[in-house]
Design an enzyme around this catalytic site. Sequence first.
Site, PDB file in Angstrom:
ATOM      1  N   GLY A  14       0.833  -1.209   0.000  1.00 24.72           N
ATOM      2  CA  GLY A  14       0.000   0.000   0.000  1.00 24.72           C
ATOM      3  C   GLY A  14       0.861   1.250   0.000  1.00 24.72           C
ATOM      4  N   SER A  16       1.683   3.112  -2.547  1.00 21.95           N
ATOM      5  CA  SER A  16       1.483   4.034  -3.671  1.00 21.95           C
ATOM      6  C   SER A  16       0.771   5.316  -3.264  1.00 21.95           C
ATOM      7  CB  SER A  16       0.686   3.333  -4.785  1.00 21.95           C
ATOM      8  OG  SER A  16      -0.614   3.012  -4.328  1.00 21.95           O
ATOM      9  N   VAL A  62      -2.549  -7.642  -1.399  1.00 23.39           N
ATOM     10  CA  VAL A  62      -2.310  -8.331  -0.120  1.00 23.39           C
ATOM     11  C   VAL A  62      -3.378  -9.380   0.205  1.00 23.39           C
ATOM     12  CG1 VAL A  62      -1.000  -6.405   0.864  1.00 23.39           C
ATOM     13  CG2 VAL A  62      -3.472  -6.559   1.308  1.00 23.39           C
ATOM     14  N   ASN A  88       1.413  -2.355   5.433  1.00 24.14           N
ATOM     15  CA  ASN A  88       0.671  -1.102   5.622  1.00 24.14           C
ATOM     16  C   ASN A  88      -0.663  -1.058   4.885  1.00 24.14           C
ATOM     17  OD1 ASN A  88       0.535   2.069   5.926  1.00 24.14           O
ATOM     18  ND2 ASN A  88       0.412   1.635   3.721  1.00 24.14           N
ATOM     19  N   SER A 140      -3.764   1.054  13.968  1.00 24.30           N
ATOM     20  CA  SER A 140      -4.537   2.301  14.105  1.00 24.30           C
ATOM     21  C   SER A 140      -4.852   2.487  15.576  1.00 24.30           C
ATOM     22  CB  SER A 140      -5.836   2.200  13.306  1.00 24.30           C
ATOM     23  OG  SER A 140      -6.614   3.376  13.462  1.00 24.30           O
ATOM     24  N   TYR A 154     -13.594  -2.309  10.560  1.00 30.81           N
ATOM     25  CA  TYR A 154     -12.242  -1.753  10.517  1.00 30.81           C
ATOM     26  C   TYR A 154     -11.579  -1.843  11.892  1.00 30.81           C
ATOM     27  CZ  TYR A 154      -8.538   1.771   9.990  1.00 30.81           C
ATOM     28  OH  TYR A 154      -7.329   2.435   9.973  1.00 30.81           O
ATOM     29  N   ALA A 156     -12.220  -3.842  14.334  1.00 25.19           N
ATOM     30  CA  ALA A 156     -11.914  -5.238  14.647  1.00 25.19           C
ATOM     31  C   ALA A 156     -10.650  -5.686  13.911  1.00 25.19           C
ATOM     32  CB  ALA A 156     -13.095  -6.129  14.259  1.00 25.19           C
ATOM     33  N   LYS A 158      -8.148  -3.822  12.893  1.00 25.16           N
ATOM     34  CA  LYS A 158      -6.950  -3.126  13.391  1.00 25.16           C
ATOM     35  C   LYS A 158      -6.536  -3.661  14.762  1.00 25.16           C
ATOM     36  CE  LYS A 158      -5.977  -1.261   9.930  1.00 25.16           C
ATOM     37  NZ  LYS A 158      -4.667  -1.073   9.290  1.00 25.16           N
ATOM     38  N   ILE A 187      -4.467  10.947  10.019  1.00 26.21           N
ATOM     39  CA  ILE A 187      -3.353  11.345   9.161  1.00 26.21           C
ATOM     40  C   ILE A 187      -3.926  11.780   7.809  1.00 26.21           C
ATOM     41  CG2 ILE A 187      -1.146  10.599   8.200  1.00 26.21           C
ATOM     42  CD1 ILE A 187      -1.379  10.320  11.331  1.00 26.21           C
TER      43      ILE A 187
HETATM   44  P1  NAP Z   1      -5.022   5.305   1.350  1.00 28.43           P
HETATM   45  O1  NAP Z   1      -4.593   6.736   1.204  1.00 28.43           O
HETATM   46  O2  NAP Z   1      -6.395   4.951   0.911  1.00 28.43           O
HETATM   47  O3  NAP Z   1      -3.961   4.347   0.628  1.00 28.43           O
HETATM   48  C1  NAP Z   1      -4.173   2.959   0.688  1.00 28.43           C
HETATM   49  C2  NAP Z   1      -3.043   2.238  -0.022  1.00 28.43           C
HETATM   50  O4  NAP Z   1      -3.256   0.823   0.141  1.00 28.43           O
HETATM   51  C3  NAP Z   1      -2.979   2.509  -1.499  1.00 28.43           C
HETATM   52  O5  NAP Z   1      -1.618   2.478  -1.903  1.00 28.43           O
HETATM   53  C4  NAP Z   1      -3.735   1.317  -2.100  1.00 28.43           C
HETATM   54  O6  NAP Z   1      -3.336   1.106  -3.444  1.00 28.43           O
HETATM   55  C5  NAP Z   1      -3.285   0.222  -1.160  1.00 28.43           C
HETATM   56  N1  NAP Z   1      -4.164  -0.960  -1.101  1.00 28.43           N
HETATM   57  C6  NAP Z   1      -5.484  -1.039  -0.812  1.00 28.43           C
HETATM   58  N2  NAP Z   1      -5.917  -2.308  -0.894  1.00 28.43           N
HETATM   59  C7  NAP Z   1      -4.826  -3.060  -1.233  1.00 28.43           C
HETATM   60  C8  NAP Z   1      -4.618  -4.440  -1.474  1.00 28.43           C
HETATM   61  N3  NAP Z   1      -5.622  -5.336  -1.429  1.00 28.43           N
HETATM   62  N4  NAP Z   1      -3.365  -4.860  -1.791  1.00 28.43           N
HETATM   63  C9  NAP Z   1      -2.332  -3.982  -1.864  1.00 28.43           C
HETATM   64  N5  NAP Z   1      -2.468  -2.655  -1.659  1.00 28.43           N
HETATM   65  C10 NAP Z   1      -3.704  -2.205  -1.352  1.00 28.43           C
HETATM   66  O7  NAP Z   1      -4.941   4.840   2.890  1.00 28.43           O
HETATM   67  P2  NAP Z   1      -4.108   5.434   4.142  1.00 28.43           P
HETATM   68  O8  NAP Z   1      -4.964   6.433   4.822  1.00 28.43           O
HETATM   69  O9  NAP Z   1      -2.759   5.811   3.696  1.00 28.43           O
HETATM   70  O10 NAP Z   1      -4.049   4.136   5.068  1.00 28.43           O
HETATM   71  C11 NAP Z   1      -2.935   3.261   5.006  1.00 28.43           C
HETATM   72  C12 NAP Z   1      -2.896   2.412   6.264  1.00 28.43           C
HETATM   73  O11 NAP Z   1      -2.878   3.269   7.407  1.00 28.43           O
HETATM   74  C13 NAP Z   1      -4.100   1.490   6.446  1.00 28.43           C
HETATM   75  O12 NAP Z   1      -3.686   0.265   6.994  1.00 28.43           O
HETATM   76  C14 NAP Z   1      -4.968   2.246   7.435  1.00 28.43           C
HETATM   77  O13 NAP Z   1      -5.767   1.388   8.203  1.00 28.43           O
HETATM   78  C15 NAP Z   1      -3.904   2.893   8.300  1.00 28.43           C
HETATM   79  N6  NAP Z   1      -4.374   4.070   9.033  1.00 28.43           N
HETATM   80  C16 NAP Z   1      -4.701   5.234   8.395  1.00 28.43           C
HETATM   81  C17 NAP Z   1      -5.102   6.351   9.134  1.00 28.43           C
HETATM   82  C18 NAP Z   1      -5.418   7.684   8.504  1.00 28.43           C
HETATM   83  O14 NAP Z   1      -5.848   8.597   9.220  1.00 28.43           O
HETATM   84  N7  NAP Z   1      -5.192   7.881   7.224  1.00 28.43           N
HETATM   85  C19 NAP Z   1      -5.222   6.255  10.529  1.00 28.43           C
HETATM   86  C20 NAP Z   1      -4.898   5.039  11.147  1.00 28.43           C
HETATM   87  C21 NAP Z   1      -4.464   3.958  10.395  1.00 28.43           C
HETATM   88  P3  NAP Z   1      -4.265   0.268  -4.502  1.00 28.43           P
HETATM   89  O15 NAP Z   1      -5.668   0.779  -4.328  1.00 28.43           O
HETATM   90  O16 NAP Z   1      -3.677   0.546  -5.841  1.00 28.43           O
HETATM   91  O17 NAP Z   1      -4.120  -1.161  -4.124  1.00 28.43           O
END
Ligand code: NAP
Length: 256
Positions: A14, A16, A62, A88, A140, A154, A156, A158, A187
């Site tokens: 993830g 990208s 993944v 991630n 998270s 979600y 559950a 995390k 974030i």
């Molecule tokens: P995001 O901006 O939506 O980016 C998600 C990334 O994951 C993208 O690169 C997406 O690329 C990839 N992805 C999704 N499904 C996938 C799969 N099946 N296989 C491989 N790659 C996959 O999300 P984010 O906010 O950065 O979140 C990233 C992580 O941080 C997650 O685990 C999330 O739970 C955690 N998190 C985020 C926050 C927040 O506030 N943003 C807070 C706590 C935790 P593709 O769609 O091309 O696969």
Amino acid sequence: MTTSLKNRVVVVTGGSKGIGQGIAQVFADAGAKVAILARNADQAQATAAEIGHGAIGLAGDVTSAASLKAGYAEVAERLGNIDVLCANAGIFPPAKLEDMTEAQWDEVANTNLKGTFLSVQAAIPYLKSSDQGRIVITSSITGPVTGIPGLTHYGASKAGQLGFMRTACLELARYGITVNAVMPGNIITEGFLSMGPAYQASMLASVPLKRLGTVADIGHAALYFASKEAAYVTGQTIIVDGGQILPESLDALSED
Ligand code: NAP
């Protein structure tokens, strides 16, 4: 900053977008050879080019053991044996519990929880051959510590990642591999912005440090867990949330 990631091979699932991109950038800036895996290979390649330092982007899902196996093999061939896995990739499409379908539950559980298992399991043969084998999971605060309406599935997943980590670190300790988790608060990422302006405003108002987190804030925490200096730290978590989980009342957030 640690120099122990120089020339280490790091896979970020993830990577990208969002937090994964931030992690990848921090590791690349620290001299690591970074590979980004995401379903959309074009996006992964474009992000890798943006990151620079020879980062590569490839297709990887993944939820598929075969896809991960092929992706890791390509990384090892192009960059060398994998030293660090940043597990991630994750999704958070909201659905209220009363209306949630099994398909919605499964999509989140399969990506976030089963995806962590599959990503880690496929990396073990590579990490065993490294003298700095590291796994850093992006969990998270939501689930392990807090709750948000619309995110039961979600939360559950995390919380489940942390349960997984606490036994995985024991099984992998014999190989010198550490397993730790970063627990981000709110974030600024595409995924976060997709939750809408009301959600963003209410989250910002809940943060004692009075700003939302940046992807680099998470990248630096992940870098610590992956460093040589953290060799004796395993099965642990770090919350990076600007203090969001702490206020017991709104008084703590007032300006007075
Ligand atoms: P995001 O901006 O939506 O980016 C998600 C990334 O994951 C993208 O690169 C997406 O690329 C990839 N992805 C999704 N499904 C996938 C799969 N099946 N296989 C491989 N790659 C996959 O999300 P984010 O906010 O950065 O979140 C990233 C992580 O941080 C997650 O685990 C999330 O739970 C955690 N998190 C985020 C926050 C927040 O506030 N943003 C807070 C706590 C935790 P593709 O769609 O091309 O696969």
